[in-house]
Each structure stands twice: as C-alpha cells, then as structure tokens.
Design an enzyme around this catalytic site. Structure first.
Site, PDB file in Angstrom:
ATOM      1  N   HIS A   1       8.542  26.514  14.216  1.00 47.56           N
ATOM      2  CA  HIS A   1       7.958  27.834  14.466  1.00 47.56           C
ATOM      3  C   HIS A   1       8.484  28.497  15.743  1.00 47.56           C
ATOM      4  CE1 HIS A   1       5.472  26.399  11.331  1.00 47.56           C
ATOM      5  NE2 HIS A   1       4.547  25.810  12.047  1.00 47.56           N
TER       6      HIS A   1
ATOM      7  N   ASP B   1       8.694  27.906   6.473  1.00 45.00           N
ATOM      8  CA  ASP B   1       8.193  27.907   7.842  1.00 45.00           C
ATOM      9  C   ASP B   1       7.232  29.084   7.833  1.00 45.00           C
ATOM     10  OD1 ASP B   1       7.641  28.623  10.473  1.00 45.00           O
ATOM     11  OD2 ASP B   1       9.513  27.766  11.198  1.00 45.00           O
ATOM     12  N   HIS B   2       5.942  28.802   7.785  1.00 45.69           N
ATOM     13  CA  HIS B   2       5.008  29.898   7.480  1.00 45.69           C
ATOM     14  C   HIS B   2       4.986  30.986   8.560  1.00 45.69           C
ATOM     15  CE1 HIS B   2       2.159  27.693  10.029  1.00 45.69           C
ATOM     16  NE2 HIS B   2       1.433  28.774  10.080  1.00 45.69           N
TER      17      HIS B   2
HETATM   18  C1  BG6 Z   1       1.393  24.052  11.492  1.00 40.24           C
HETATM   19  C2  BG6 Z   1       1.207  22.856  12.380  1.00 40.24           C
HETATM   20  O1  BG6 Z   1       2.710  24.125  11.020  1.00 40.24           O
HETATM   21  O2  BG6 Z   1       1.097  25.229  12.232  1.00 40.24           O
HETATM   22  C3  BG6 Z   1      -0.199  22.806  12.938  1.00 40.24           C
HETATM   23  O3  BG6 Z   1       1.455  21.679  11.627  1.00 40.24           O
HETATM   24  C4  BG6 Z   1      -0.534  24.115  13.635  1.00 40.24           C
HETATM   25  O4  BG6 Z   1      -0.357  21.718  13.837  1.00 40.24           O
HETATM   26  C5  BG6 Z   1      -0.229  25.284  12.716  1.00 40.24           C
HETATM   27  O5  BG6 Z   1      -1.907  24.087  13.972  1.00 40.24           O
HETATM   28  C6  BG6 Z   1      -0.384  26.600  13.439  1.00 40.24           C
HETATM   29  O6  BG6 Z   1      -0.277  27.637  12.501  1.00 40.24           O
HETATM   30  P1  BG6 Z   1      -1.038  29.008  12.738  1.00 40.24           P
HETATM   31  O7  BG6 Z   1      -0.607  29.856  11.597  1.00 40.24           O
HETATM   32  O8  BG6 Z   1      -2.514  28.673  12.706  1.00 40.24           O
HETATM   33  O9  BG6 Z   1      -0.616  29.519  14.060  1.00 40.24           O
END
Ligand code: BG6
Length: 504
Positions: free
Chosen positions: A248, A185-186
């Site tokens: 997230h 989960d980045h």
């Molecule tokens: C991803 C989603 O996990 O996270 C995307 O699939 C979203 O739809 C993205 O745009 C948002 O990540 P960040 O790091 O740009 O906030």
C-alpha cells in the site's frame, strides 16, 4: 433494477466464500454494484468453502453481511430478492479434483441457460498457501483455457518475500496470461488514491512544481488505531513492512513520484510506477540502521479501554520480534526527485487512524516581512488526505485581517463531503467492476510486485537477522517509537498529523 453495465455475462466463483474478506468486502461490494446498476444482466455468484452449507444458508449469511457491512445499509427485500437469485454455494475441498469438475458442470449449465459463453472470474479470497493449489487445479480441470473469458483475482499477500513472489508469478504465468491476472492492492481502488492521478495529470499547475526544485520532502503516513485483532497468526509472520509498506505505502509513493504516463492505458500507467520502484535507492545494512525504524506496541489505553500489548494478543508469539510499526526514509534516484526524502510510516495501535500524504514545498528564497509579522510561519504544504477525511488542502501564508501585517497559515481546501453529494464507492466496488470490465490499471502487475519486494528485502533481511532488543518500544495510543520522531527530526522536519475533526 436497470443495468448500465457494459460488462458481459459473468460467473464469479468465490474461493473463501465463508471467510471474513468475502463477508466484509466482496459481498457488500457486489451488492452495491448491483444496486448502482453495474452488474451485468446475467450474473451468477458461486461461493465455495469447506463448510457444508445449503444455498439458502449461504444466501442468508450474505444477507447478514450486507446488512452489517454495506455502505448502503440494510438490504431492501425486493432488491435483495433480485440480487440473490443468482447466488449458490458449493462446499468444496480445493485440493480435490472433483471440486473443479463440479465447477465445470455449473459453468456449462449457466452457459447453456444463458445461451452464451460467460466470463468466469475465479476470486481467491483464501489463505496464500492455497493460491498455487487452486490455480494448478483450475489448469488441470481445463477451467482456465479460455484466455479471453477467464480471469483470476488474487488477494494479498502476494508472496512472503521476493523468492516466493517470483515463484507464484512463475506458476501463474504458466497457466494464465498476464492480462487474466488481477492482483489486488485495495489501496489502488480507493477513490482518493485514484484522484491523485487526476490531481497531478488533469491540472497544468502542478507539473512545473512537482520536482526537486520546489519540493523539499514528502511524507506518507498510514496510521491505524486498531491492533492486530484476530489476525495474530497471519500478522506475526508478516509485520508492518510486509503487510503495509511493500504494497500500500509504496503504491502511494508511486502515485506521487511517477512520471506522467502517455495515456491512461493500464500498462502505460503501470510501467511508470515500475520506473519509480526501480529508481528507488537500494538499502545497504548500514542504511537500514540509519534510515529504517521499527516498533512494536506495548499495552496502553485507547478510548478509555486498556488494550493488550502485541505480544499478549491472541495467536502471537509472546517473544515475538515482529514489527507493528515501521518508518522509513526512501530516496528516488532520478532527475525529478534526486535529494528529496520520502518519509513513510505505518503502524497499529497509534493515536489516530488516518492515511495522509504531505508534500512540503521549499521555503521562500527571501523573507520580505519582518520576523514578527510571520507569526506562525510555515512552508507551503499540500496535504492529500486519503481517509477517513477525504480532502486535498493547500496550506499557504495569508495576511490576517487587521491594520497590522501579520501572516498566518490558511488552508485552501477541496473536500469530498462539501463538493459532492454522492457517496464514494468502496475500493472493492471499483476493483470488482474493473475485473468484470477487464481493466487492469488499478491492479498490480507481476513485475510491479517483484520490484516492490526487491526494494524491501534488504530491510526485511536485516530486521530478521538482528532481533530488536527493545520491543515493545511504543505504547498503545502513541505515535510510535521515539526513534521514528528522531528519524525525521534529524533532517529538521516533523511528522505531519491532521488535527482530529478538521473543520474546513
Ligand atoms: C490490509 C492489512 O491490507 O490493509 C491490514 O493487511 C490493514 O493490516 C489494512 O489494517 C488497512 O486497510 P484500510 O483500507 O483499512 O486502510
């Protein structure tokens, strides 16, 4: 390039080597880890995908990706030459057993050359329907036998719902030990998200206030200006609840709501997060009606350009019922949080791109100043800004300088830009390094993923069975549907938004 890495010799096999995720995130992260000396002395990157490419062509693609997407800018020739020595490509069909025999041979060759048993990281940056196929084929080819040396990285989405997440967990746990599985989960790798733990648990002043006695409510907003772009085929089967909230936003909520872990041990931290998910109040269909709002964007103008409605985006069903916005009021039923609402919202094509957590404290018990002195009275708020601004600000009342007693709100600010000169690493750098080091603290454990699915399932089911009759219900460049304003206004609050280009 000196190496300060303590990680052992490592072979990365990147499935989805020609894909977008590898181009934008994985390759630049590996390169920046190399520049900062975090890559092991002996490493190899084997990209794999269906496209036929030579090693040279693959390396050139990676170089272009780095030049375009790396936070450190364009690669310098000598650094790139050193980094790219270990990169090769293997065109492959992941359904074919031969593919894995080839990987086996390459791993053997490298081990012989390096005179060691390297760690092997199988990085699955592919469509989720390939996760079980690749994992099973790795097992059949006996490439996952060594429980200490092999690891698998799984990108999201981890399951499409609770049942499919369980199935995938079962399949993986038949092949790998949990300590070999790195579910990404980045958001957990973001510097500002990691800092929430530091802020809460490395300071003694927070804990006494961090509960229902002092906190009135919590807001978590992750808003994006972008639409679905080229990802219509994936997104239309997913929607904001699956794509953002199940993972997230709930993880952000866990960081705020978790009990102090006893140590920073991976399982200890993850246990405390699972506790939060389990304590969260389950939704009945009636709760879905009163406490969950969905939206879908229509057309509008963003930065002077007219943008299409969601239903007119490429690869999206023109009658789509998929939500591109969701706002939900959650409760955490435990001693610390009983009665404190947690409002979360996320959406695409909104007015601002920002991820912000606002913690609103209760009002003073008694106002000693005349009402006219409190010009812009506002309860104390703690604003944790995850991105693009990276800051923590505590909003307090102060006396405006002057002979009369006038109070207004001022910010006490910690901002990264003003405090640190070094650039923060990208989330993927942290996560890939942790995978090499074998640290799972920032990865999702199987039960954590399932607990999060369990929580959102009643909402997903209700929304799926009851189509929305008013989609599209917000225009691009707005803050989402009016019902999302009403959701929080009914309780006497407003959604918090950071002023654009906040000056400190
Ligand atoms: C991803 C989603 O996990 O996270 C995307 O699939 C979203 O739809 C993205 O745009 C948002 O990540 P960040 O790091 O740009 O906030």
């Amino acid at each position: 390039m000196s190496s300060n890495s303590t990680s052992e010799p490592t072979i990365f096999i990147i499935f989805g080597g020609t894909g977008d995720l590898n181009a934008r995130k994985i390759t630049p992260a590996l390169y920046n880890l190399f520049l900062d000396g975090w890559m092991p002395k002996q490493f190899a990157i084997i990209g794999t995908g269906r496209t036929q490419l030579t090693d040279e062509q693959f390396r050139n693609n990676m170089l272009e990706d780095i030049n375009q997407f790396s936070r450190s800018g364009k690669a310098k020739a000598d650094q790139w030459a050193n980094f790219s020595k270990g990169i090769t490509y293997q065109a492959s069909d992941v359904k074919d057993a031969e593919t894995y025999k080839e990987f086996g041979k390459k791993i053997e060759q490298l081990n012989t050359e390096w005179k060691t048993q390297a760690n092997v990281i199988y990085y699955l940056a592919v469509s989720p329907n390939l996760f079980p196929i690749i994992a099973s084929n790795l097992a059949k080819a006996k490439l996952a036998e060594d429980k200490d040396k092999t690891r698998i990285v799984i990108e999201k989405p981890f399951g499409h719902d609770l049942d499919t997440a369980r199935e995938l967990n079962q399949l993986l746990s038949g092949i790998f030990n949990e300590c070999q599985i790195y579910r990404i989960d980045h958001y957990l790798g973001k510097e500002t998200v990691q800092n929430i733990m530091a802020f809460r648990f490395a300071n003694s002043i927070m804990e006494p206030l961090w509960n229902r006695n002092y906190i009135e409510h919590v807001q978590i907003s992750v808003t994006e200006q972008l639409g679905v772009e080229e990802r219509g085929d994936y997104y239309d089967g997913s929607g904001a609840l699956r794509d953002m909230i199940q993972n997230h936003l709930l993880q952000l909520l866990c960081h705020i709501a978790m009990e102090p872990p006893v140590s920073f041990n991976a399982d200890e931290v993850r246990d405390r997060k699972v506790d939060v998910l389990r304590a969260m109040r389950k939704f009945t269909p009636d709760d879905v009606r009163t406490s969950a709002v969905r939206g879908q964007y229509g057309t509008g103008w963003m930065k002077g350009v007219e943008v299409p409605a969601y239903r007119d985006e490429p690869k999206v069903d023109p009658q789509s019922n998929t939500e591109t916005f969701a706002a939900i009021k959650f409760f955490v039923d435990n001693w610390r949080w009983q009665g404190v609402p947690f409002y979360v919202r996320t959406g695409k094509r909104l007015h601002q791109s920002s991820s912000v957590i606002a913690i609103q404290f209760k009002d003073v018990p008694h106002l000693i100043f005349p009402t006219e002195a409190a010009e812009s009275w506002q309860q104390n708020r703690l604003i944790i800004s995850i991105q693009p601004e990276m800051s923590i600000r505590l909003q307090v009342q102060a006396k405006r300088p002057g002979i009369d007693m006038v109070l207004n709100v001022v910010d006490m600010v910690f901002d990264y830009k003003g405090t640190y000169t070094q650039q923060a690493p990208e989330a993927y750098e942290t996560l890939i390094l942790d995978t090499m080091l074998g640290d799972q603290t920032l990865f999702m454990r199987g039960d954590q993923v399932e607990a999060a699915w369990q929580l959102v399932m009643p909402i997903l089911n209700t929304w799926q069975h009851k189509k929305s009759l008013n989609f599209p219900n917000y225009s691009a460049d707005s803050w989402g549907p009016e019902s999302a304003e009403a959701l929080i206004a009914r309780d006497g609050f407003n959604w918090f938004t950071l002023p654009v280009n906040t000056k400190n």
